[in-house]
Design a protein around this motif. Structure first.
Motif, short mmCIF file in Angstrom:
data_model
loop_
_atom_site.label_atom_id
_atom_site.label_comp_id
_atom_site.label_asym_id
_atom_site.label_seq_id
_atom_site.Cartn_x
_atom_site.Cartn_y
_atom_site.Cartn_z
N PHE B 27 84.43 35.00 68.32
CA PHE B 27 83.13 34.37 68.56
C PHE B 27 83.13 32.97 67.99
O PHE B 27 82.82 32.01 68.64
CB PHE B 27 82.05 35.21 67.90
N GLN B 308 93.40 50.82 74.29
CA GLN B 308 92.00 50.63 73.90
C GLN B 308 91.07 51.33 74.88
O GLN B 308 90.09 51.95 74.48
CB GLN B 308 91.68 49.13 73.85
N VAL C 108 77.92 33.77 62.75
CA VAL C 108 79.22 33.28 63.22
C VAL C 108 80.33 33.78 62.30
O VAL C 108 81.38 34.24 62.74
CB VAL C 108 79.24 31.74 63.28
N ALA C 109 80.07 33.69 61.00
CA ALA C 109 81.12 34.01 60.04
C ALA C 109 81.40 35.52 59.97
O ALA C 109 82.56 35.94 59.89
CB ALA C 109 80.74 33.50 58.65
N ASN C 112 84.00 37.52 62.13
CA ASN C 112 85.38 37.17 61.83
C ASN C 112 85.84 37.79 60.52
O ASN C 112 87.00 38.16 60.37
CB ASN C 112 85.53 35.66 61.81
N LEU C 113 84.92 37.90 59.58
CA LEU C 113 85.26 38.62 58.35
C LEU C 113 85.55 40.08 58.68
O LEU C 113 86.51 40.67 58.17
CB LEU C 113 84.12 38.52 57.34
N GLN C 115 86.65 41.20 61.41
CA GLN C 115 87.93 41.27 62.10
C GLN C 115 89.08 41.15 61.12
O GLN C 115 90.09 41.83 61.24
CB GLN C 115 87.99 40.15 63.14
N LEU C 116 88.93 40.28 60.14
CA LEU C 116 89.98 40.14 59.14
C LEU C 116 90.12 41.43 58.34
O LEU C 116 91.21 41.82 57.94
CB LEU C 116 89.66 38.97 58.21
N PRO C 120 90.97 43.48 65.05
CA PRO C 120 90.15 43.23 66.24
C PRO C 120 90.01 44.45 67.15
O PRO C 120 89.29 44.39 68.14
CB PRO C 120 90.92 42.11 66.94
N ASP C 121 90.70 45.53 66.83
CA ASP C 121 90.70 46.68 67.74
C ASP C 121 89.35 47.37 67.81
O ASP C 121 88.54 47.26 66.91
CB ASP C 121 91.70 47.75 67.26
N ASN C 122 89.16 48.11 68.88
CA ASN C 122 88.01 49.01 68.95
C ASN C 122 88.17 50.09 67.90
O ASN C 122 89.25 50.62 67.71
CB ASN C 122 87.97 49.70 70.31
N ASN C 219 82.51 41.94 67.24
CA ASN C 219 81.51 41.07 67.85
C ASN C 219 80.37 41.84 68.49
O ASN C 219 79.62 41.30 69.29
CB ASN C 219 82.17 40.19 68.90
#
Lengths: 592, 452, 291
Positions: B27, B308, C108-109, C112-113, C115-116, C120-122, C219
């Motif tokens: 994003f 997935q 926004v932040a 990404n946190l 994800q880290l 990023p996987d489901n 997201n």
């Protein structure tokens, strides 16, 4: 070289977009969440116009749709700018009623989402999700501008031109008007300015610049894809403006450079693994900035050019006598002394209810030319409501208002001001982030510099008139005894001086009927004297003044006549002393 | 409501070309780099001099390669250095694919070097998982900084966008991971995978027609991005020829849709006997789940399988079939064995589909260089290389073949596409299992012949 | 018109629209009271889902307990954002625009946190089966039935709380006239905290219903938040029932549009209608015109 030129182009695009948005966000104080869409509208328009025609492709267009009108890029650029301008106008026209900021956020957000969705769905127009590709590069003569180091200069020129336009508009009387609207649209309307048109123009010009740079980007990248015009990109543009400093173009330039360099720098120092952190850093920067320095890196009014912000030396300040002399020289040369005492405003049977509450119930009175009339009465007598109805900011249920015999009931405030009737507000409503002089200059009517067309077509004339406007504004300030404060930001002035600035602004409008709503409430005693002196000079200039005031002392010293209101009805008229000597009125008034 | 998830990418588009429009990646990453949108800042630094590892190469493999492709030395182009670019998803949601594609090509370069073949000198640029401006900047950088002559590109939209740059610089290019119709027939650009969705559709339908002989009414579900021709013309025409039946629904949705309830309701109302879907990535998981939740109990033929998607659909995925040019590391083909062995040694894991495709491409270049050398031409002249390709469009392949010989693929000089062995698969316990071999057939041929 | 299709689309529309209604109420109650354009609502949404996934996969908790953890986590994030970010800014008289931008920065932040931290996987939640019920031509799953009923019970409970209780009335007072409310001794900080508790809890429930039938992704929060405020604005700010009906209308509208249009036009129809309503009736369907 290409690599750096390409980074440079990225930054220039971001910069141009952000600068154009700052015209809207900074000067007009309106947030648009759809700036990326106008960038995209320019891109798609330019793509469709410059893509080769079917004939030019010899009928071998393999994917069928990647054809266009085969125009040259220059004309496509012009049309892209115009289309973006019109699109913005179309979107914002219905939005004018929705002056509240969050509605514009919502409306532009909705537009961003609808338009981006449509870009993906309308395959025949936009090429669908994969967009349009094969857009020809720009050419100058026989030279094809293809390499980034060549195209860079085009974007540099575009950025410089855009910055010049935004700066020129922003610092012109037009920009002053926008800033006024940003802070107090009602106050700006009250001095006779159309509150809607400047904002529409700011929105549309901002969109037009975005459309233009969108077209250039399309020529450079050779393709336009809906995914380049998403909400996230709109948000990025807003963020650049906010981080750099709302209302400060230098800040925006710096902001664009910083955000544009963030990614290549991160990548250089920390490698590809740093990519997710980039968004975290960017989000955190936004949060921290708003917490620590909400005005942005370079706040409004600060910048490379240091401006005078102190008192003016006495030598540059006109004396009150000079000011009075110049201001009493009426433009139309008419002699008003003959009309002294004639009725100029006739209020007949005004009525207004809010819900079940009857605020004004059949008020009838007149204002006499060249006289000071006070509306007095206990709290809740409907005085301010009557003001609002006279100047048209609220609609009367029944009744009429006549100005010089003409029925003007329900005219919009800015139209009333153009007819020569203006008002001040109890809560002053002067623009805090403008200088006193700018506040007053805003009141001067018929400034060509407030019209974008004049700024462009007759720059010299607008500049000359602006000199006159500022001189007149200074005279108005001088007349009220605060000309030495002309260059001070209003937020740095005492409350009393702010009230004087508001009155000076009314004076600058040239209106001869002035409605003053509690000009001394909340003002320290020393300033009260200044206000009394100032209003005395208004009368000396032949202006008709109507004021709402609580201080009997004040009213007694100033007013020629008083109208006593209670529960929305006029219960007595006469000189102040007459009325105050009537015991029942005094009791009503003082609540004894 | 289905809001297009432009900004919410999914890791899972296992077929990279899909991505691309929501591809804004993270994003915020997209936000910052709207920049992403803008330029991805030059497509990142090019990975110059990416060390060609010699790990995973032994002399037995080199000998094996020489046995398949011919001897090394002068005729193998040992003196020839070909500057090559790779346009990959180094960062962003598709970075997994960037990694495996790069790995495949690097392994090929080192194996060829060991076999005394040409020096394939790779520079990498990043299109950030599908950003068009990033791709354009990246190619510019590869051309001007790294002086590349050939380009291995990936993903659909970026590859379409760089078509003019490819033509202008005469970069002989292969795309093995994002073949879209918009790239077909473009100068110097050749596809090394089947056109996603369009090519396997007749075979998939032929399998359904054979397996479910009563099926007459077909519903088609697709997107505007990939498999457009498959949904509009190829699928319907093949179905008519195969069964004499009709297409009773032809539905389109946005890429990134998660709530398929309305779409499935429309499909159900049409009462189909079978469903053909061109939906891919995560979406196919949501779709299959919604189909089964609506109690539509007819066979569903898709065009790709993703882990997935399987996670999302859960048990419902076990009723799903798909037709594609699926790569299997278990293929007995001797070249494939060398590849798998080398990949395992170099990277500690067996190769997958995209690694295989980009590995294979390097050998296509090698083969072309050999042919040009043999003909006495300049092996760095891409016109000469392309002419060699057009003159003889047949190449050895990791796909197909048998225990003794490598498989074969054939380019089509008309539209620059390729024909590869494909299969129909069913999902069993969340894993794909091949149930039939299929091939690409022309639009005029009997689609039943697509089923081998 | 195909009546079976209409029936199914209506049922789907009600299911989807109910979750939009909950999102609308959760966004609307915060916005109407605090005037904050709480984009970081998305954070509560995603945090709730990841809280549940984490409780289930790392702590090995059962489905029901995982949902409780998710609810608490989502709620905690929402309240924390109010206490740590919004309130200090409000105390310093920050403008609503700068608070909005802080909210934007957080939203926004945070993904990404996530994800880290989680990749990023489901991510899926270990969950019991989800039987499908058939009612004539219409099908509906158990999660959808339970979720829809739960949503309307919650909305009824919240609106009752606001109307019937003393504290609820102080929320209304704060919303309609903050100055007057403070003057009569209502503690605005307490009201705001409670509003964030309610709003974040509701959005957490919406998130958990979605995660119970789908997956969690970093997201996932933004889109529901956008829907929430669209619903709230459609219904009319300040009217919780308006927000709920606005959400339901959105769901039905997008579902019914499938009667005539391909589903990729659904969002165009929905946003287009919203655009029109904003123009024609800016105060929302059930809102009162501003004086």
């Amino acid at each position: 070289m290409s690599y750096y030129a390409d980074i440079g182009i990225t930054i220039l695009i971001l910069m141009t977009l952000a600068v154009s948005l700052n015209l809207l966000l900074g000067y007009a104080g309106r947030v648009s969440m759809a700036h990326a869409i106008f960038f995209g509208i320019g891109g798609f328009t330019a793509a469709r116009l410059t893509l080769p025609t079917k004939e030019e492709l010899g009928g071998v267009a393999t994917s069928g749709l990647q054809t266009g009108a085969g125009w040259s890029w220059v004309w496509a650029l012009v049309v892209a700018i115009v289309v973006a301008f019109l699109a913005a106008l179309l979107i914002s026209l219905p939005a004018v009623r929705l002056v509240r900021g969050e509605y514009l956020i919502l409306l532009t957000l909705a537009f961003q989402l609808v338009a981006n969705q449509l870009m993906g769905v309308l395959k025949n127009v936009t090429g669908g999700p994969f967009g349009l590709s094969g857009i020809p590069s720009m050419t100058i003569g026989d030279k094809v501008l293809f390499l980034p180091e060549e195209v860079f200069w085009v974007f540099l020129v575009a950025a410089v031109v855009s910055i010049a336009i935004c700066w020129g508009l922003g610092e012109s009387p037009f920009g002053r008007l926008l800033k006024g609207l940003r802070e107090h649209d009602t106050a700006v309307a009250s001095v006779g300015k159309n509150p809607v048109v400047p904002e529409l123009l700011a929105f549309s010009i901002s969109a037009a610049i975005a459309g233009g740079v969108g077209a250039l980007a399309a020529f450079y990248y050779g393709s336009v894809v809906p995914s380049n015009y998403t909400l996230t990109f709109s948000i990025l543009i807003v963020s650049v403006v906010v981080l750099g400093g709302i209302g400060n173009l230098t800040g925006t330039v710096v902001g664009a450079i910083i955000l544009g360099l963030l990614e290549p720098m991160l990548r250089k120092w920390f490698g590809d693994g740093a990519i997710p952190w980039q968004a975290v850093i960017y989000g955190a920067a936004l949060v921290l900035m708003m917490r620590i320095r909400p005005q942005g890196l370079i706040p409004e009014g600060k910048g490379l050019i240091r401006r005078r912000r102190g008192r003016r030396p006495e030598a540059e300040v006109p004396t009150e006598a000079e000011a009075l002399e110049r201001l009493s020289h009426r433009d139309d040369g008419a002699d008003t002394s003959a009309a002294l005492g004639m009725p100029i405003v006739e209020v007949h049977d005004l009525q207004k209810s809010f819900g079940g509450l009857k605020a004004v119930n059949g008020a009838t009175f007149t204002l006499e030319q060249g006289k000071v009339t006070a509306l007095i009465g206990p709290n809740g007598a409907g005085k301010t409501t009557i003001f609002n109805m006279i100047c048209g900011s609220i609609e009367a249920d029944t009744g009429t208002v006549r100005l010089r015999g003409e029925d003007v009931t329900g005219e919009a405030p800015y139209k009333m001001a153009r007819r020569g009737l203006a008002r001040s507000f109890q809560d002053v409503r002067v623009c805090q982030r403008l200088s006193a002089l700018d506040n007053v200059a805003m009141g001067v009517p018929d400034q060509p510099g407030e019209r974008v067309s004049q700024l462009i077509l007759r720059p010299l004339r607008t500049r000359r008139v602006e000199q006159e406007v500022r001189a007149k504004a200074l005279d108005c300030l001088a007349l009220l005894g605060i000309a030495s404060q002309a260059d001070v930001l209003v937020s740095d002035l005492s409350y009393g001086d702010q009230k004087l600035v508001a009155i000076a602004r009314l004076l600058a409008t040239g209106c001869d009927v002035l409605l003053l709503d509690e000009p001394t409430s909340g003002v320290d005693p020393a300033s009260v004297e200044k206000v009394i002196a100032g209003i005395g000079r208004l009368r000396a200039l032949g202006h008709t003044v109507c004021l709402v005031e609580h201080s009997v002392h004040f009213v007694q010293r100033l007013a020629d006549r008083a109208v006593f209101l209670d529960q929305g009805t006029v219960i007595a008229e006469g000189t102040v002393d007459e009325l105050m000597n009537r015991r029942e009125l005094a009791e009503l008034y003082f609540g004894t | 409501m289905k809001i297009r998830r432009k900004d919410t990418p999914s890791q899972t588009f296992s077929f990279p070309s899909v991505d691309v429009s929501r591809r804004s990646v993270l994003f915020g990453a997209a936000a910052i780099g709207g920049a992403a949108a803008l330029a991805a800042c030059g497509g990142g630094g090019s990975d110059k001099g990416s060390s060609v590892s010699t790990a995973g190469v032994n002399s037995a493999q080199a000998d094996g390669l020489n046995a398949i492709f011919g001897p090394g030395g002068k005729e193998g182009g040992v003196d020839v250095k070909l500057a090559a670019g790779m346009m990959l998803a180094v960062t962003g949601q598709g970075s997994f694919y960037g990694k495996v594609m790069g790995n495949g090509a690097k392994l090929a370069a080192s194996q060829i070097k060991a076999a005394k073949g040409f020096n394939y000198d790779i520079s990498i640029a990043d299109h950030k998982s599908g950003d068009v401006p990033a791709a354009l900047s990246g190619v510019r950088q590869l051309v001007t900084q790294d002086k590349i002559r050939v380009l291995q590109t990936s993903f659909g939209a970026p590859s379409e966008a760089i078509v003019p740059l490819i033509a202008q610089n005469k970069l002989l290019s292969f795309n093995g991971g994002g073949s879209s119709p918009g790239q077909a027939g473009k100068e110097y650009l050749w596809q090394t995978r089947m056109i996603f969705g369009d090519d396997p559709a007749p075979g998939g339908l032929a399998w359904i027609a054979k397996t479910y002989p009563d099926a007459k009414k077909l519903a088609i579900i697709g997107t505007q991005e990939n498999g457009v021709a498959g949904a509009k013309t190829i699928g319907p025409e093949a179905w008519k020829k195969l069964t004499g039946g009709t297409v009773v629904a032809n539905e389109q949705h946005d890429v990134g849709l998660t709530d398929f309830s309305s779409l499935v309701a429309r499909v159900k109302a049409a009462a189909p006997d079978a469903i053909l879907t061109f939906t891919y990535g995560d979406d196919v998981g949501y779709l299959v789940k919604a189909i089964r939740e609506a109690k539509i109990e007819v066979p569903v033929m898709g065009i790709e399988f993703t882990e997935q998607g399987a996670k999302i659909a859960g048990a419902a995925f076990d009723t799903f079939n798909f037709a594609t040019d699926f790569y299997s590391p278990d293929n007995e083909n001797p070249w494939n064995k060398i590849f798998v062995e080398g990949h395992q040694a170099a990277y500690g894991e067996p190769p997958e589909y995209y690694g295989a495709n980009y590995y294979e491409q390097v050998f296509f270049y090698w083969e072309l260089v050999r042919r040009v050398i043999a003909a006495g031409g300049d092996p760095t002249d891409t016109d000469a290389l392309q002419k060699a390709l057009i003159d003889n469009p047949v190449f050895k392949s990791l796909y197909g073949g048998d225990a003794q010989t490598a498989g074969e693929v054939t380019f089509n000089p008309e539209d620059h596409t390729i024909s590869k062995p494909m299969g129909v698969f069913k999902v069993v316990g969340g894993k794909p299992e091949k149930v039939a071999d299929i091939v690409k057939v022309s639009s005029t041929a009997d689609p039943a012949t697509a089923l081998v | 018109m195909d009546l079976n299709l209409l029936a199914q689309l209506t049922v789907s529309g009600v299911v989807v629209g109910s979750s939009y209604a909950l999102l609308g109420v959760s966004f609307g109650i915060i916005y109407a009271t605090t005037k904050i354009f709480h984009l970081a609502h998305a954070v509560s949404f995603a945090a709730a889902a990841y809280g549940a996934v984490w409780a289930s996969s790392s702590l090995g908790l059962g489905f029901a307990l995982a949902l409780v953890v998710g609810l608490v986590v989502g709620l905690a994030f929402g309240v924390m954002i109010e206490l740590v970010f919004y309130r200090p800014m409000r105390n310093k008289d920050a403008t609503l625009l700068s608070i909005f931008l802080v909210s934007l920065g957080i939203s926004v932040a945070f993904p990404n946190l996530l994800q880290l931290a989680f990749g990023p996987d489901n991510r899926t939640l270990e969950r019991p089966g989800n039987p499908i019920y058939e009612l004539g031509p219409v099908t509906i799953t158990r999660v959808d039935v339970i979720g829809t009923v739960l949503i309307w019970l919650l909305i009824a409970a919240v609106t009752t709380f606001i109307v019937k209780t003393r504290f609820g009335r102080s929320i209304t007072a704060m919303r309609t006239n903050p100055v007057m409310a403070e003057a009569v001794g209502i503690d605005s900080k307490r009201v705001f905290t409670v509003v964030f508790v309610i709003g974040s809890a509701l959005v957490a429930v919406a998130s958990l219903i979605q995660t119970s039938k789908g997956v969690a992704t970093p997201n996932m929060g933004l889109q529901p938040t956008l829907i929430g405020f669209i619903a709230a604005f459609l219904g009319g700010i300040g009217s919780l029932w308006g927000a709920a009906l606005g959400g339901l209308a959105l769901g039905l509208l997008s579902s019914w549009s499938a009667l005539w249009l391909q589903v990729d036009y659904g969002p165009v129809v929905v946003f287009g209608v919203m655009f029109l309503i904003l123009l024609v009736r800016p105060q929302g369907l059930l809102g009162k015109a501003a004086v």
